[in-house]
Motif scaffolding. Structure first.
Motif, PDB file in Angstrom:
ATOM      1  N   VAL A  44       0.723  -1.352  -0.090  1.00  0.00           N
ATOM      2  CA  VAL A  44      -0.065  -0.181   0.023  1.00  0.00           C
ATOM      3  C   VAL A  44       0.808   1.321  -0.106  1.00  0.00           C
ATOM      4  N   LEU A  45       1.947   1.153   0.715  1.00  0.00           N
ATOM      5  CA  LEU A  45       2.797   2.163   0.891  1.00  0.00           C
ATOM      6  C   LEU A  45       3.560   2.507  -0.385  1.00  0.00           C
ATOM      7  N   GLU A  46       4.108   1.664  -1.207  1.00  0.00           N
ATOM      8  CA  GLU A  46       4.709   1.887  -2.542  1.00  0.00           C
ATOM      9  C   GLU A  46       3.767   2.291  -3.572  1.00  0.00           C
ATOM     10  N   ALA A  47       2.492   1.844  -3.395  1.00  0.00           N
ATOM     11  CA  ALA A  47       1.261   2.389  -4.523  1.00  0.00           C
ATOM     12  C   ALA A  47       0.997   3.876  -4.044  1.00  0.00           C
ATOM     13  N   ALA A  48       0.993   4.138  -2.935  1.00  0.00           N
ATOM     14  CA  ALA A  48       0.872   5.658  -2.475  1.00  0.00           C
ATOM     15  C   ALA A  48       1.791   6.538  -2.971  1.00  0.00           C
ATOM     16  N   ALA A  49       3.069   6.011  -2.885  1.00  0.00           N
ATOM     17  CA  ALA A  49       4.199   6.826  -3.368  1.00  0.00           C
ATOM     18  C   ALA A  49       4.069   7.063  -4.987  1.00  0.00           C
ATOM     19  N   LEU A  50       4.044   5.868  -5.575  1.00  0.00           N
ATOM     20  CA  LEU A  50       3.745   6.037  -7.146  1.00  0.00           C
ATOM     21  C   LEU A  50       2.403   6.837  -7.541  1.00  0.00           C
ATOM     22  N   LEU A  51       1.504   6.767  -6.919  1.00  0.00           N
ATOM     23  CA  LEU A  51       0.123   7.424  -7.223  1.00  0.00           C
ATOM     24  C   LEU A  51       0.449   8.804  -6.870  1.00  0.00           C
ATOM     25  N   LYS A  52       1.262   8.927  -5.880  1.00  0.00           N
ATOM     26  CA  LYS A  52       1.305  10.591  -5.113  1.00  0.00           C
ATOM     27  C   LYS A  52      -0.087  10.705  -4.411  1.00  0.00           C
ATOM     28  N   LEU A  53      -0.409  10.085  -3.638  1.00  0.00           N
ATOM     29  CA  LEU A  53      -1.650  10.111  -2.870  1.00  0.00           C
ATOM     30  C   LEU A  53      -1.481   9.577  -1.495  1.00  0.00           C
ATOM     31  N   PRO A  54      -2.019  10.114  -0.474  1.00  0.00           N
ATOM     32  CA  PRO A  54      -1.823   9.797   0.952  1.00  0.00           C
ATOM     33  C   PRO A  54      -2.054   8.419   1.148  1.00  0.00           C
ATOM     34  N   VAL A  55      -1.353   7.660   2.029  1.00  0.00           N
ATOM     35  CA  VAL A  55      -1.461   6.182   2.203  1.00  0.00           C
ATOM     36  C   VAL A  55      -3.169   5.945   2.591  1.00  0.00           C
ATOM     37  N   SER A  56      -3.685   7.078   3.180  1.00  0.00           N
ATOM     38  CA  SER A  56      -4.943   6.635   3.803  1.00  0.00           C
ATOM     39  C   SER A  56      -5.982   6.707   2.693  1.00  0.00           C
ATOM     40  N   ALA A  57      -5.497   7.604   1.528  1.00  0.00           N
ATOM     41  CA  ALA A  57      -6.433   7.212   0.450  1.00  0.00           C
ATOM     42  C   ALA A  57      -6.434   6.169  -0.363  1.00  0.00           C
ATOM     43  N   VAL A  58      -5.007   5.476  -0.350  1.00  0.00           N
ATOM     44  CA  VAL A  58      -4.722   4.285  -0.970  1.00  0.00           C
ATOM     45  C   VAL A  58      -5.433   3.300  -0.609  1.00  0.00           C
ATOM     46  N   ARG A  59      -5.299   3.253   0.998  1.00  0.00           N
ATOM     47  CA  ARG A  59      -6.072   2.333   1.783  1.00  0.00           C
ATOM     48  C   ARG A  59      -7.531   2.202   1.281  1.00  0.00           C
ATOM     49  N   VAL A  60      -8.061   3.095   1.315  1.00  0.00           N
ATOM     50  CA  VAL A  60      -9.791   3.186   0.869  1.00  0.00           C
ATOM     51  C   VAL A  60      -9.729   2.564  -0.682  1.00  0.00           C
ATOM     52  N   LEU A  61      -8.998   3.046  -1.481  1.00  0.00           N
ATOM     53  CA  LEU A  61      -9.091   2.653  -2.992  1.00  0.00           C
ATOM     54  C   LEU A  61      -8.984   1.199  -2.983  1.00  0.00           C
ATOM     55  N   ALA A  62      -8.041   0.738  -2.406  1.00  0.00           N
ATOM     56  CA  ALA A  62      -7.548  -0.849  -2.321  1.00  0.00           C
ATOM     57  C   ALA A  62      -8.796  -1.483  -1.656  1.00  0.00           C
ATOM     58  N   ALA A  63      -9.252  -1.092  -0.706  1.00  0.00           N
ATOM     59  CA  ALA A  63     -10.259  -1.954   0.099  1.00  0.00           C
ATOM     60  C   ALA A  63     -11.273  -1.766  -0.791  1.00  0.00           C
TER      61      ALA A  63
END
Length: 120
Positions: free
Chosen positions: A63-82
């Motif tokens: 999740v952390l790597e995806a957040a960095a690549l998408l340039k989004l906060p980790v919290s947002a990527v957690r929501v998207l991934a869920a």
């Protein structure tokens, strides 16, 4: 859209999640490993979810790597991934547990042995 000096887009993160602020799966952590399920992508997915699926086509990411690549906060990527896990488009597994600590004496003996081999 132009970005700020820090490289993040000017669009607030909550817009990329459709206004959701909490993931439907609280067990998704920063180091949870995400991988694409390989199913066809349904029409009508939001752009941020499509971007996450595109990233996962090449393999697995945390999740952390995806957040960095998408340039989004980790919290947002957690929501998207869920949301993608809920739709069976992404598989998520818990983070790999940290390895047990090495015995410092063993590491010293290995280093000494390597030095001895080097000087022969």
């Amino acid at each position: 859209m132009t970005g700020r000096r820090g490289g993040r887009p000017l669009v607030p993160a909550y817009l990329s999640t459709g206004g959701a602020t909490r993931p439907s799966r609280p067990q998704l952590e920063r180091l949870s490993v995400l991988s694409a399920d390989g199913r066809p992508v349904p029409a009508g997915l939001p752009a941020a979810q499509l971007a996450l699926l595109d990233l996962l086509e090449g393999g697995s990411l945390t999740v952390l790597e995806a957040a960095a690549l998408l340039k989004l906060p980790v919290s947002a990527v957690r929501v998207l991934a869920a949301e993608l896990v809920d739709r069976n488009l992404v598989l998520a597994r818990p983070p790999i547990p940290p390895a047990e600590r090495f015995d410092p004496d063993l590491l010293k003996r290995v280093a000494d042995g390597l030095r001895a081999l080097k000087h022969q």
